[in-house]
Write an enzyme that holds these catalytic residues in place. Structure first.
Site, PDB file in Angstrom:
ATOM      1  N   GLY A   1      -4.743 -35.250   5.967  1.00  0.00           N
ATOM      2  CA  GLY A   1      -5.526 -34.810   4.822  1.00  0.00           C
ATOM      3  C   GLY A   1      -6.884 -34.337   5.279  1.00  0.00           C
ATOM      4  O   GLY A   1      -7.103 -34.027   6.459  1.00  0.00           O
TER       5      GLY A   1
ATOM      6  N   ASP B   1      -7.102 -41.544  -8.768  1.00  0.00           N
ATOM      7  CA  ASP B   1      -6.564 -40.336  -8.129  1.00  0.00           C
ATOM      8  C   ASP B   1      -5.042 -40.362  -8.149  1.00  0.00           C
ATOM      9  O   ASP B   1      -4.398 -40.060  -7.141  1.00  0.00           O
ATOM     10  CB  ASP B   1      -7.093 -40.205  -6.704  1.00  0.00           C
ATOM     11  CG  ASP B   1      -6.831 -38.819  -6.128  1.00  0.00           C
ATOM     12  OD1 ASP B   1      -6.644 -37.879  -6.929  1.00  0.00           O
ATOM     13  OD2 ASP B   1      -6.806 -38.676  -4.895  1.00  0.00           O
TER      14      ASP B   1
END
Length: 1050
Positions: free
Chosen positions: A25, A138
């Site tokens: 990521g 999230d």
């Protein structure tokens, strides 16, 4: 962490190799590892760089300790944690099924049974998190992992859903979070993306968006960028997702309760945990779950692959097709946000961004799930959207077993009969007979003509059109919701298998018709049923057959970037000069047609307000058309003001309060948009800068000079709106009356041309393509001269002369403003302030207001300077010699003195603002984003320029103070507060006079600028009486602006 043998690294009892990278990521990389002793125990080692973590390292350690204690089968287990010098290593459970995003990318949509299985597991994990007070913040498909104990081809019943990556997002720096969450704002709750206070219900919104995507294949509310999505949430106080019609009532109610914009109206966790949809009722017959897709090693996009046939659903019979029509009959309404997809020859992997059209086949009669007889059909609509030649079931007799045909091929298959499987995810199919079935097809066509077709339901089939291109066709007519005999709703089915992306043809949205049908669609969508007389004027016979076909759910989430595609199909006003651009050629009389019926007008959806239904939401600025069709769509101008839509629909909107604090990008002209609570300078009475002591009280003479007999007193509520000033008709938002209109005769009203929209940054006039034009005249035919663009209210200069528009009312629609090329789009950068903390946003808003207020004060100083230069001319010298007692008021030195006072006040305000910014940055409350740097840099530049101006004026005024000692006692009467107030009063006076004489090109911007000056002045004053007087003036201006806005919208 210790280096191991053979290039492996060790974290506690686990080891991994950096060669086994399984994901990465923005701030972390994930490697596949294993237990050092139990080699069959696979783990995922996540390495986070410490530079990406906030300063609160101890809080992170405490949180990780808590997470290590979370033992739940639906939460990714955290086995170990180690903190090194530069990195933090997290050893977590390894999930071999990938994440839900990949699963949805392969499957597109899931059945309700599969959704229920997944949602039950997510709810179980959320129950534990909620009990411990942990907010994920999230939740998105990428953070929901799938684990298959038996391998990747396991049945959905054996898939284990696990929530990952919770508890860490809050420890990322704000600007870092903006970068890593660029793909997930459409899953974030509106209160989170708008930087407001939020609680655990934000996770419920995210769960609702995930469930919606599982059901329809896309998020409920989309935009081209997070900033556009934030603006969309700010503009729309109520949000209603478009839910497919065949969705069951419990799932529909769950989605509507989860996707509530206001978190107070959203369902709480207890309601969610005990929702009926999560309880699998044994009395309800469920459809089989969707199997896990295979993951081919090579990108095989062949449409003739037969490996997917094992996943395909059963076909419907002809009788079920008729039952499907009775159950799901509905016109194509607001769900018809058609979007052109990529070329049909592309691979399935290349069409992930296009709008997909999923087949919803009816199964055998025993599989139909009927609701209560009195239940009304859901208000959503269906549209049958076409794909390439997917063979339809029911074209053969009962005793024959058809063989599967290649799914979704682009040409008729030369061998094999009509396939029983709907293997395309693209949509419904057009039945085109293969050579071996021509006779059967002809027999079916003859049966369609016979009056006994309602006694033989299996003889009904879809009549194919004369084109072999991919076609989509809408339902012939709606079934009224009040008819309870047709209230049964099909359980949601889906078809699987490989297929090429759907490519719509120009006939998308039309329906096939048979001989004897009228080519004119019924305005009410009346349905012709056997045994009922047709509507008056209908050319259909008494027993006119209904169109039979498979209902197909159109994935109709309101994608904000796609709305312009469907606009040519909306009904145009009769006087629209561009109405014939997209309308098909009209035949002289309506005659029976053997081809495709013209597209029916879209019917209003009960889920959206009527004024939005008559025209869909305007497209978001800069939003892309995700695929390039074979034909070009016109570009759309970027004027996205919803007030234009309201003005076009005749909806009156009276804002409660006018905006006094625009964004930095809107410095300059103002456009009458109401000031929302998030745009105010702040509710703190101190304001963005401290108050200064009033050297003298503002007298009521200035109020009377500004408003005449309308000067407000403490007990009066009258405003400019109620006075003779009202005789001037409202023009528009900063309406520019072109000279041609002013020169018109007095026998008829002059046509008014005004603009609606948001201007570009700066003080320059907006460019032509950014202006939306309306032209209004008394009566008569339409004129195309309204398409000419004029500069908006940004410049004080009169608009360029235009040809006077003809009498009538014509609207130049933005969709027709530019027809020469396809839509192009360059992805904008993600603004750093999108996901900043609330405290940072408030501080930045105060700095912006200070900058804007200071710029307006500098404009006043510049005017004083120009007056001082003019005072040095011979005319003023003559006046000084004649009128000796006015020397102090007309001399250049007096103007310089006023300038000096204003520059000193500006320097004081800027110094206070800069010092406040420095303190907040040192305290860690204000982040050094690019916007903050830009604002602080501009404040510093203005401060230096103000100091230089003060030094120059001080030198000029030395002679003034030496030679005119008698005026020194009057210097104390010069205050910046009085000068600012006097200037604001003069602006209101001049705007009112211009409005009275119908010169309105600059009235609204001047009203707004005066309102902003009074807003800033109110924060500077300390005397209560002065504050009350300024407040009264503000109320008068706001009422006048509200009256103008009301007149414009009406």
């Amino acid at each position: 962490m210790e280096p191991g043998r053979g290039g492996t690294e060790t974290v506690g009892k686990f080891e991994f190799s950096r060669k086994d990278l399984i994901g990465h990521g923005a701030f972390a990389v994930v490697f596949k590892g294993r237990h050092r002793e139990k080699h069959d125990l696979e783990v995922a080692v996540k390495c986070i760089n410490k530079k990406n973590l906030a300063k609160s390292q101890t809080l992170l350690g405490k949180e990780i300790k808590i997470l290590k204690e979370l033992k739940h089968e639906n939460i990714v287990a955290l086995y170990d944690f180690q903190e090194m010098a530069n990195s933090v290593y997290l050893v977590m459970e390894y999930c071999n099924g990938g994440d839900l995003a990949d699963y949805l990318h392969a499957m597109r949509t899931l059945s309700e049974d599969t959704i229920r299985l997944f949602l039950q597991q997510i709810a179980g994990a959320m129950r534990l998190l909620h009990s411990k007070g942990i907010i994920h913040r999230d939740l998105k498909p990428q953070n929901i992992l799938l684990s298959n104990p038996a391998g990747r081809r396991a049945n959905p019943n054996s898939i284990r859903v696990k929530i990952a990556d919770f508890g860490f997002a809050r420890y990322l720096q704000s600007n870092m979070m903006a970068a890593t969450l660029c793909g997930s704002p459409m899953y974030m709750a509106p209160e989170v993306i708008m930087s407001q206070h939020y609680d655990g219900k934000a996770d419920l919104w995210s769960i609702g968006t995930i469930v919606y995507q599982c059901l329809t294949g896309k998020a409920p509310f989309q935009a081209s960028s997070p900033q556009d999505l934030r603006l969309f949430y700010e503009k729309n106080k109520t949000l209603v997702p478009t839910i497919p019609r065949e969705t069951s009532a419990p799932l529909r109610q769950l989605l509507l309760a989860l996707l509530q914009r206001n978190h107070k109206d959203r369902m709480d966790f207890d309601e969610f945990f005990h929702h009926p949809f999560l309880d699998a009722s044994p009395s309800v017959r469920k459809s089989p779950p969707v199997p896990v897709p295979s993951y081919p090693s090579s990108g095989s996009g062949s449409s003739s692959s037969s490996s997917s046939t094992s996943h395909l659903a059963s076909p419907p019979s002809l009788g079920e097709m008729q039952q499907l029509q009775k159950t799901l009959a509905s016109p194509a309404d607001t769900a018809g946000f058609l979007h052109s997809s990529r070329d049909s020859g592309g691979s399935k992997d290349s069409s992930c961004d296009t709008d997909d059209f999923v087949m919803v086949p009816a199964q055998f009669p025993g599989d139909l799930v009927a609701e209560a007889p009195s239940a009304k059909p859901p208000p959503d609509s269906l549209m049958c959207s076409g794909s390439s030649l997917v063979a339809s079931a029911g074209l053969e007799s009962h005793g024959r077993t058809p063989s599967p045909s290649p799914p979704c091929s682009s040409s008729p298959s030369p061998s094999g009969r009509a396939g029983p499987f709907s293997s395309s995810r693209c949509g419904a199919s057009v039945p085109i007979p293969v050579p071996t079935q021509v006779q059967n097809y002809q027999r079916i066509e003859r049966n369609l003509q016979s009056p006994t077709q309602f006694q033989t339901p299996r003889s009904s089939a879809i009549r194919r059109s004369g084109s072999t291109s991919p076609l989509g066709f809408a339902r012939a007519s709606p079934s009224p919701p009040a008819h309870a005999e047709h209230g049964g709703v099909l359980a949601r089915k889906m078809s699987l298998g490989g297929g090429r992306p759907y490519t719509p043809s120009p006939q998308v949205g039309t329906i096939p018709e048979r001989p004897g049908w009228s080519g004119t669609p019924s305005p009410q969508g009346a349905e012709m049923r056997g045994g009922r007389s047709p509507r008056p004027g209908s050319s259909a016979p008494e027993h006119s057959p209904r169109t039979s076909g498979l209902g197909c759910r159109l994935h109709s989430a309101p994608n904000l970037s796609d709305l312009h595609v469907v606009r040519p199909k909306l009904p145009k006003p009769p006087t629209d000069p561009l109405g014939a651009v997209f309308s098909p050629p009209q035949a002289s009389p309506p005659q029976p047609s053997h081809g495709l019926q013209s597209c029916r007008n879209l019917r209003g959806s009960p889920k959206l307000p009527d004024f939005l239904q008559r025209n869909p939401l305007p497209p978001i600025l800069g939003s892309p058309t995700k695929a390039v069709p074979s034909f070009d769509f016109p570009k759309t101008p970027s004027s996205q003001n919803l007030l234009a839509l309201l003005a076009r629909q005749g909806v009156v909107m009276t804002p409660p309060r006018n905006r006094t604090l625009p964004d930095l990008s809107e410095v300059g002209p103002f456009h009458g948009q109401p000031l929302g609570p998030g745009l105010r300078p702040g509710e703190d009475p101190k304001g963005p800068f401290g108050r200064s002591f009033s050297t003298s009280r503002l007298t009521d003479l200035l109020l009377k000079a500004a408003f005449g007999t309308q000067a407000p007193d403490p007990g009066s509520t009258e405003s400019l709106q109620e006075k003779p000033m009202e005789i001037a008709p409202s023009a528009g938002f900063g309406g520019s009356l072109h000279p041609g209109a002013r020169a018109g005769g007095t026998s008829s009203p002059s046509p008014v041309v005004f603009t609606v929209g948001s201007p570009p940054s700066g003080s320059t006039p907006p460019q032509g393509p950014r202006t939306r034009m309306f032209s209004a005249g008394p009566t008569g035919s339409a004129s195309s001269s309204a398409r000419h663009l004029v500069p908006g209210p940004c410049s004080e200069a009169p608009a360029p002369e235009l040809p006077a528009p003809g009498h009538g009312c014509s609207f130049a629609d933005p969709i027709t403003a530019n027809l020469e090329g396809a839509v192009t789009f360059e992805a904008p950068d993600l603004p750093e302030e999108t996901l900043m903390e609330q405290e940072h946003t408030e501080i930045l808003r105060g700095l912006r207001f200070t900058l804007l207020f200071v710029q307006h004060v500098l404009e006043i100083a510049a005017l004083k300077g120009s007056a001082s230069e003019a005072a040095g001319g011979p005319e003023y010298q003559l006046q000084e010699s004649v009128v000796a007692d006015q020397i102090s008021l007309l001399s250049r030195e007096w103007g310089f003195a006023e300038q000096l006072v204003l520059y000193l006040k500006v320097a004081e305000l800027l110094s206070s603002g800069l010092q406040s910014a420095i303190d907040q940055i040192r305290a860690g409350k204000l982040c050094l984003s690019s916007t903050v740097k830009q604002v602080v840099r501009r404040l510093n530049e203005l401060y230096k320029a103000s100091v230089v101006s003060c030094q120059g004026l001080s030198l000029r005024l030395q002679r003034f103070f030496l030679d005119k000692q008698r005026l020194l006692d009057r210097i104390h009467s010069i205050t910046a507060e009085r000068l600012i107030f006097s200037h604001a009063v003069q602006m209101v006076q001049s705007a009112a006079l211009d409005e009275m004489f119908q010169h309105r090109e600059g009235c609204v911007p001047r009203y707004h600028k005066a309102l902003l000056l009074l807003e800033g002045l109110q924060h500077m004053l300390s005397d209560q009486a002065d504050i009350e007087n300024v407040t009264k003036c503000k109320l008068c201006i706001e009422r006048r602006l509200s009256a103008l806005l009301t007149g414009i919208c009406a």
